[in-house]
Scaffold this motif. Structure first.
Motif, PDB file in Angstrom:
ATOM      1  N   ASN A   1       0.851  -1.178   0.000  1.00  5.13           N
ATOM      2  CA  ASN A   1       0.000   0.000   0.000  1.00  5.13           C
ATOM      3  C   ASN A   1       0.890   1.232   0.000  1.00  5.13           C
ATOM      4  OD1 ASN A   1      -2.146   1.678   0.084  1.00  5.13           O
ATOM      5  ND2 ASN A   1      -3.091   0.760   1.888  1.00  5.13           N
ATOM      6  N   ILE A   2       0.757   2.029  -1.041  1.00  2.00           N
ATOM      7  CA  ILE A   2       1.717   3.115  -1.267  1.00  2.00           C
ATOM      8  C   ILE A   2       1.051   4.466  -1.025  1.00  2.00           C
ATOM      9  CG2 ILE A   2       3.292   4.134  -2.962  1.00  2.00           C
ATOM     10  CD1 ILE A   2       2.882   1.380  -4.513  1.00  2.00           C
ATOM     11  N   LEU A   3       1.718   5.315  -0.283  1.00  2.00           N
ATOM     12  CA  LEU A   3       1.269   6.702  -0.113  1.00  2.00           C
ATOM     13  C   LEU A   3       2.236   7.590  -0.873  1.00  2.00           C
ATOM     14  CD1 LEU A   3      -0.485   8.869   1.320  1.00  2.00           C
ATOM     15  CD2 LEU A   3       1.201   8.859   3.138  1.00  2.00           C
ATOM     16  N   ALA A   4       1.709   8.426  -1.758  1.00  2.00           N
ATOM     17  CA  ALA A   4       2.619   9.214  -2.578  1.00  2.00           C
ATOM     18  C   ALA A   4       1.955  10.481  -3.064  1.00  2.00           C
ATOM     19  CB  ALA A   4       3.076   8.399  -3.781  1.00  2.00           C
ATOM     20  N   ASN A   5       2.775  11.381  -3.572  1.00  2.02           N
ATOM     21  CA  ASN A   5       2.269  12.548  -4.268  1.00  2.02           C
ATOM     22  C   ASN A   5       1.629  12.073  -5.579  1.00  2.02           C
ATOM     23  OD1 ASN A   5       1.840  15.170  -5.063  1.00  2.02           O
ATOM     24  ND2 ASN A   5       3.891  15.852  -4.501  1.00  2.02           N
ATOM     25  N   GLU A   6       1.017  12.974  -6.331  1.00  3.00           N
ATOM     26  CA  GLU A   6       0.203  12.485  -7.432  1.00  3.00           C
ATOM     27  C   GLU A   6       0.658  12.913  -8.820  1.00  3.00           C
ATOM     28  OE1 GLU A   6      -3.430  14.217  -8.206  1.00  3.00           O
ATOM     29  OE2 GLU A   6      -2.775  16.199  -7.612  1.00  3.00           O
ATOM     30  N   PHE A   7       1.862  13.465  -8.967  1.00  4.09           N
ATOM     31  CA  PHE A   7       2.197  13.907 -10.322  1.00  4.09           C
ATOM     32  C   PHE A   7       2.509  12.730 -11.246  1.00  4.09           C
ATOM     33  CE2 PHE A   7       5.894  14.803  -7.583  1.00  4.09           C
ATOM     34  CZ  PHE A   7       6.848  14.002  -8.170  1.00  4.09           C
ATOM     35  N   GLY A   8       2.607  13.034 -12.537  1.00  2.11           N
ATOM     36  CA  GLY A   8       2.618  11.997 -13.564  1.00  2.11           C
ATOM     37  C   GLY A   8       3.658  10.900 -13.376  1.00  2.11           C
TER      38      GLY A   8
ATOM     39  N   SER B   1       8.734  18.512 -12.655  1.00  2.44           N
ATOM     40  CA  SER B   1       7.884  17.331 -12.845  1.00  2.44           C
ATOM     41  C   SER B   1       6.573  17.690 -13.533  1.00  2.44           C
ATOM     42  CB  SER B   1       7.606  16.679 -11.500  1.00  2.44           C
ATOM     43  OG  SER B   1       7.144  17.640 -10.575  1.00  2.44           O
ATOM     44  N   ARG B   2       6.266  18.977 -13.651  1.00  2.00           N
ATOM     45  CA  ARG B   2       5.064  19.383 -14.374  1.00  2.00           C
ATOM     46  C   ARG B   2       5.330  19.535 -15.872  1.00  2.00           C
ATOM     47  NH1 ARG B   2       0.160  19.409 -11.433  1.00  2.00           N
ATOM     48  NH2 ARG B   2       0.961  18.829  -9.415  1.00  2.00           N
ATOM     49  N   GLY B   3       6.621  19.556 -16.239  1.00  2.00           N
ATOM     50  CA  GLY B   3       6.994  19.805 -17.632  1.00  2.00           C
ATOM     51  C   GLY B   3       6.306  18.850 -18.585  1.00  2.00           C
ATOM     52  N   GLY B   4       6.341  17.559 -18.250  1.00  5.20           N
ATOM     53  CA  GLY B   4       5.758  16.550 -19.128  1.00  5.20           C
ATOM     54  C   GLY B   4       4.295  16.804 -19.401  1.00  5.20           C
ATOM     55  N   SER B   5       3.545  17.104 -18.351  1.00  5.86           N
ATOM     56  CA  SER B   5       2.108  17.247 -18.576  1.00  5.86           C
ATOM     57  C   SER B   5       1.756  18.613 -19.165  1.00  5.86           C
ATOM     58  CB  SER B   5       1.333  17.002 -17.278  1.00  5.86           C
ATOM     59  OG  SER B   5       1.839  17.791 -16.246  1.00  5.86           O
TER      60      SER B   5
ATOM     61  N   VAL C   1       9.196   0.496 -17.655  1.00  4.55           N
ATOM     62  CA  VAL C   1       8.334   1.584 -17.194  1.00  4.55           C
ATOM     63  C   VAL C   1       8.949   2.921 -17.589  1.00  4.55           C
ATOM     64  CG1 VAL C   1       7.395   2.736 -15.160  1.00  4.55           C
ATOM     65  CG2 VAL C   1       7.382   0.241 -15.291  1.00  4.55           C
ATOM     66  N   ILE C   2      10.234   3.046 -17.369  1.00  3.69           N
ATOM     67  CA  ILE C   2      10.887   4.328 -17.620  1.00  3.69           C
ATOM     68  C   ILE C   2      10.879   4.661 -19.113  1.00  3.69           C
ATOM     69  CG2 ILE C   2      13.147   5.456 -17.583  1.00  3.69           C
ATOM     70  CD1 ILE C   2      13.392   4.165 -14.740  1.00  3.69           C
ATOM     71  N   ARG C   3      11.120   3.654 -19.954  1.00  8.53           N
ATOM     72  CA  ARG C   3      11.082   3.916 -21.394  1.00  8.53           C
ATOM     73  C   ARG C   3       9.682   4.358 -21.824  1.00  8.53           C
ATOM     74  NH1 ARG C   3      13.889  -0.958 -21.976  1.00  8.53           N
ATOM     75  NH2 ARG C   3      16.116  -0.522 -21.816  1.00  8.53           N
ATOM     76  N   ALA C   4       8.690   3.694 -21.252  1.00  7.12           N
ATOM     77  CA  ALA C   4       7.313   4.020 -21.639  1.00  7.12           C
ATOM     78  C   ALA C   4       6.888   5.389 -21.132  1.00  7.12           C
ATOM     79  CB  ALA C   4       6.365   2.950 -21.115  1.00  7.12           C
ATOM     80  N   ASN C   5       7.526   5.885 -20.073  1.00  7.55           N
ATOM     81  CA  ASN C   5       7.121   7.165 -19.489  1.00  7.55           C
ATOM     82  C   ASN C   5       8.276   8.155 -19.489  1.00  7.55           C
ATOM     83  OD1 ASN C   5       4.332   6.482 -18.316  1.00  7.55           O
ATOM     84  ND2 ASN C   5       5.624   4.798 -17.627  1.00  7.55           N
ATOM     85  N   ASN C   6       9.077   8.068 -20.517  1.00  8.88           N
ATOM     86  CA  ASN C   6      10.307   8.840 -20.557  1.00  8.88           C
ATOM     87  C   ASN C   6      10.095  10.337 -20.330  1.00  8.88           C
ATOM     88  OD1 ASN C   6      13.161   8.628 -21.010  1.00  8.88           O
ATOM     89  ND2 ASN C   6      12.812   9.807 -22.861  1.00  8.88           N
ATOM     90  N   ASP C   7       8.976  10.871 -20.873  1.00 10.78           N
ATOM     91  CA  ASP C   7       8.755  12.316 -20.822  1.00 10.78           C
ATOM     92  C   ASP C   7       8.318  12.819 -19.462  1.00 10.78           C
ATOM     93  OD1 ASP C   7       9.410  12.557 -23.376  1.00 10.78           O
ATOM     94  OD2 ASP C   7       7.376  12.814 -24.157  1.00 10.78           O
TER      95      ASP C   7
END
Lengths: 342, 409, 293
Positions: free
Chosen positions: B31-38, B258-262, B325-331
């Protein structure tokens, strides 16, 4: 009623109140008199993606040992009560000595978190309560005059602001008063000021919160007064009319005196509820411009570091405040009770 | 260049195995607690691939993670088996002794991790970092061209550019940063104070040292900047500044990398705004020191949980930052991994790191200063208090809290 | 008063009717607006461009093809499993109301029938307890609850809400019982009943109007609580109000904030139904009991 019977009847209720109101109060008082242990820190080498660095960090084992020894922390007496986050005795004294005027003293006082919260809480309580009573009375008189078929639906709609969850009610309004929202835009148009924003200045935020408070509280006053109006004796009114009383005089000399005990009841409940104003501040994201006693306790209990002792001290001060606020009522009731007994 | 070094070091890492249900685990609850950015959402999605075969993976992604983590991990058993933290938010967990050392788990399951990803405190691995982050400048190429100003590299130039944009009538409020009262505002103060190069504390003690001319300089700059912000600036958090950027209301903003991608994706904004958006390094305050801090985001494992759950959590989260995962979410982030290819969305963070920005100080009492600054600055920024008074208030609020918590006498 | 209205001058009639209409709009408009907006996309309800988009659904038509969308509701109830929060709320509210009323009727009855000085003091203490902000108690709960591992569970929260609710319940019911003539149970006792039998056979049958009104207020307290539930419940046991506050913390993805709007509407609907059914009891109950005490 026999003492023994009384005891058995009241026992469950009393037990619940002792276990979950009185004992927590004791716990709060004890916590407020303790502070954390002295932190044992050591310089360690910490490494990460940006390289290594010598930094201090808390020695977990040594601290755990201290905590195990006395879980409450260090005894601090009333120290927390008089620090800057609470009564700030030292800062208040300095402010008094260095004051250039009374206004200057108050503005220095207002700079301290607890006094800021008290200022808002009291202003809110003593502005919202009378407005709620007046608005509630006006609505009750208005609704009472409606055709019977319209009364039901009107009462239904009038009760909505009261029953809606305070957090939800304030969120709904918060969305509407956004500079781009419907109320925000309308106000900009009304005041012909495209820059007007209710969130931007402390004064406007306070007004917004109070308007919300009146909106939320008025239905309660309305429903109590409306219930009271149903019992106004029509003979008295008739007699007043025959004596040539105008409409206003009838309201002033017959209806209002009849509703007076109700007004006392409403103001008592409203004082209590307004004194603990909390949800609107969260809902309106108004922490920047307004804080209440409840909201500063909430802030202490959330966040990186949970400051139990600070929250506890504010709680105790708040409870004392409640007792002072209620003291006139308590004294009056005590007199009544003694009068009855004699 | 830091990030280049990181990438080279990361190149030694071995490609991780493909995910399959259970990830080879015999069971356990995650069970993970985390911030919510992309980036974190992508990582958690990767961790969820391990669900099945007796392993459950759940997550709560919220901006309030910082506020609830201490209470949630203090409970026994802890409410979350993992808290995803950053350099600042790991500190209260360490202070409260709420997370466990990961050395044995790293030895057993962390062959794919790079050594620079391991956050060690006093020789013990306490967290595994997976991405780097920093606040830096976003600007609109088209508006700056129209106003005829160069890309600002110092905050004075940001002010000049904003003034030009305003005086030309292009925008009334061209600038924004995350100035919501509380944590966000505290962060802006710390970043700006970093720009002065002065230390936050008296060396060797926990006594705060911001109440001086450096503090005044930092505060005055913040004040000048918010003059060019919408009057609602005290309610601006990351979601709000991003929304305003995407709606085309802003020409210059300091936001999280971390907002750059979105911001650069095609959702929520029109094409011409996206095309004109450029990510640049964080400005300096006076030309020497960058007024920003470097951050890492990483995961920790709670102390108050069973060893089985801890193992399952570790394995799932490592799977969440696998090369696939990293390749798929590189941006979506500046990943700390060899699989990561730099993109325009990461240009801001990379350039900020390259210009010698310091990491956010991981001191046990830094959070108290952060909170004090976040709470005491609103009045100054609204103009009803002097900079000196605001600094004195920060100092006093910090000292009260630090005394209560046992950091200073 | 009705015949008085007949003789009222026109101007006052218009003025008073106008005022009531004004109030009705103020009281109801935010709800209609939110209900309407909950079927739009974020770009409309929180329009940065033009608030009128929320009326016509400009972006909604662009993004979904129709002027209305249930995406917010789907997101909240299915994707984010808001039904769990709704279920938790139901459990918390149901048990809080039932337990509160059971304890409260017994206690309120005893307080109404005892003239002793300690009964008076109990009422006074209850009044002070009623006035205390709930959050002041929360810091008293948290440390011990962590220590004893009681934190985060529904039963803990239910008992806490029952306790917090007791002072008000006691006061309300005490006033109601004062209005039930003492002779009723006195005569039962003369017939050989014990106090409890008298309570059971004579008082219980006539106490329901008061109990219903008190129950409604207990319901509102438990249903609307944010301070206690947000601090004492764990993530998986959250009730609706803290869950909505939680939605607001996860609005990174475009459109997620509409989950909160949809959840707000969903959480308000039961309150509407409740008032519709029990409106009469609220008014008559207040006339009969509390306002006289």
């Amino acid at each position: 009623m026999k003492h023994r019977t009384f005891f058995w009847f009241i026992l469950p209720s009393l037990a619940a109140m002792i276990a979950f109101i009185a004992l927590p109060l004791v716990s709060v008082v004890i916590q407020s008199m303790h502070v954390e242990h002295e932190q044992i820190m050591s310089v360690t080498e910490n490494c990460g993606p940006f390289g290594c660095k010598e930094e201090v960090s808390v020695d977990a084992e040594a601290t755990a040992a201290l905590r195990a020894e006395s879980p409450l922390g260090r005894f601090n007496g009333l120290g927390t009560y008089f620090d800057r986050g609470h009564l700030a005795s030292q800062e208040v004294a300095t402010a008094w000595q260095e004051r250039t005027s009374l206004g200057d003293f108050f503005s220095r006082l207002y700079n301290l978190p607890l006094y800021k919260a008290i200022a808002f809480t009291l202003t809110y309580t003593f502005i919202v309560t009378p407005l709620v009573i007046m608005l509630g009375l006006a609505i009750a008189l208005g609704v009472n005059r409606l055709a019977p078929a319209l009364k039901g639906p009107t009462i239904f709609v009038s009760l909505l602001p009261m029953i809606v969850t305070p957090l939800i009610g304030s969120l709904i309004l918060f969305w509407m008063i956004d500079a781009q929202g419907i109320i925000g835009k309308s106000l900009q148009w009304i005041f012909d000021d495209p820059e007007l924003s209710l969130k931007a200045s402390p004064t406007l935020t306070w007004i917004t919160l109070m308007v919300y408070g009146v909106w939320h509280g008025a239905p309660f006053a309305f429903v109590v007064f409306y219930a009271g109006l149903q019992t106004v004796s029509s003979e008295t009114l008739e007699a007043a009319r025959i004596d040539g009383a105008t409409r206003w005089q009838q309201v002033r000399y017959v209806v209002i005196p009849h509703l007076m005990p109700l007004a006392v009841f409403v103001s008592l409940i409203q004082l209590m509820d307004n004194f603990r104003v909390f949800e609107p501040i969260i809902g309106f994201s108004a922490q920047a411009n307004a804080s209440s006693l409840s909201s500063i306790i909430f802030t202490d209990l959330r966040g990186d570091v949970i400051r139990f002792n600070s929250a506890a001290a504010t709680s105790v001060i708040t409870i004392i405040g409640v007792a002072i606020l209620l003291s006139p009522v308590l004294i009056r009731t005590w007199r009544d009770f003694k009068g009855k007994a004699v | 260049m830091y990030l280049k070094n990181l990438a080279v070091a990361g190149a030694l890492a071995v490609t991780s195995s493909a995910a399959y249900a259970g990830c080879g685990l015999s069971g356990g609850n995650v069970n993970i607690l985390a911030n919510e950015f992309g980036a974190i959402q992508a990582m958690v999605a990767g961790a969820r691939e391990c669900a099945g075969d007796g392993v459950t993976v759940e997550a709560n992604l919220t901006v309030d993670h910082r506020d609830i983590q201490v209470a949630a991990l203090t409970a026994n058993p802890a409410q979350y088996t993992s808290a995803v933290v950053a350099n600042s938010s790991i500190v209260p967990l360490i202070n409260g002794d709420l997370i466990r050392p990961l050395d044995d788990l790293v030895a057993e399951h962390g062959q794919d991790l790079d050594k620079t990803q391991l956050i060690t405190i006093d020789g013990k691995v306490m967290a595994v970092a997976f991405m780097a982050n920093a606040q830096h400048l976003f600007y609109r190429k088209d508006i700056l061209e129209e106003a005829g100003v160069d890309v600002p590299t110092t905050y004075d130039e940001v002010l000049a550019a904003a003034e030009k944009i305003r005086s030309m009538g292009l925008m009334e409020h061209p600038f924004a940063m995350n100035t919501k009262t509380g944590w966000n505002l505290g962060e802006e103060f710390i970043n700006m104070y970093m720009g002065t190069g002065a230390p936050f504390f008296e060396p060797g003690t926990a006594n705060v040292a911001v109440n001086n001319e450096h503090g005044v300089a930092a505060l005055n700059m913040l004040k000048s900047l918010v003059e060019y912000s919408n009057p609602d600036f005290l309610t601006f958090d990351s979601n709000e500044t991003q929304a305003r950027w995407e709606s085309g209301d802003l020409a210059l903003a300091v936001m999280w990398g971390s907002r750059g991608g979105s911001i650069l994706d095609d959702e929520g904004s029109s094409g011409d705004i996206v095309d004109a958006t450029v990510l640049a390094p964080a400005p300096t305050l006076t030309g020497d020191n960058v007024a920003s801090t470097l951050w890492w985001d990483g995961f920790t494992i709670s102390k108050n949980i069973s060893d089985e759950d801890a193992e399952a959590t570790f394995v799932s989260l490592v799977n969440g930052i696998s090369d696939d995962v990293i390749r798929a979410n590189n941006d979506k982030a500046v990943w700390l991994s060899s699989a990561y290819e730099p993109t325009p969305a990461s240009a801001g963070v990379a350039a900020t790191a390259a210009s010698g920005t310091s990491p956010y100080p991981m001191l046990p009492y830094m959070g108290l200063l952060h909170t004090a600054a976040g709470g005491e600055l609103s009045e100054f920024l609204q103009g009803s208090e002097s900079a000196e008074q605001a600094l004195a208030d920060i100092e006093a609020a910090y000292t009260t809290a630090a005394r209560e918590q046992g950091f200073v006498e | 008063m009705s015949n008085a209205a007949l003789k009222t001058p026109r101007s006052i009639v218009y003025l008073s009717a106008g005022f009531v209409i004004f109030w009705v709009i103020i009281a109801s408009f935010p709800f209609f607006w939110t209900l309407w907006g909950s079927f739009k996309v974020q770009g409309d309800f929180f329009s940065k461009a033009d608030w009128r988009n929320a009326l016509w659904g400009t972006r909604t038509i662009v993004e979904t093809g129709g002027p209305f969308t249930g995406a917010g509701y789907h997101g909240a109830w299915v994707q984010e499993e808001f039904w769990r929060a709704a279920l938790n709320t139901f459990i918390v509210v149901f048990f809080t109301v039932v337990i509160s009323l059971t304890l409260g009727t017994l206690g309120g009855y005893a307080l109404a029938r005892s003239g002793a000085r300690y009964a008076f003091w109990l009422l006074m203490i209850a009044l002070v307890f009623r006035a205390m902000p709930h959050i002041t108690l929360v810091s008293g709960y948290m440390l011990p609850f962590f220590q004893w591992n009681l934190w985060g569970h529904l039963p803990t929260t239910i008992i806490v809400l029952v306790a917090i609710n007791q002072p008000f319940t006691l006061w309300m019911l005490h006033s109601f019982f004062l209005n039930i003539p003492k002779d009723l149970d006195e005569s039962a006792k003369v017939d050989g009943c014990t106090q409890f039998q008298a309570f059971r056979h004579v008082i219980i049958p006539v106490m329901w109007p008061g109990v219903i009104t008190t129950g409604l207020f207990s319901f509102l307290l438990a249903y609307n609580d944010f301070a206690v539930t947000s601090m004492l419940l764990s993530e998986s046991n959250r009730t609706m109000v803290p869950a909505i506050a939680g939605f607001l913390g996860s609005t990174f993805e475009e459109g997620n904030v509409m989950f909160a709007v949809a959840a707000v509407v969903s959480a308000t609907a039961p309150l509407f139904v409740l008032v519709m059914f029990f409106q009469r009891q609220i008014v008559s109950g207040l006339t009969a009991g509390a306002v006289k005490g």
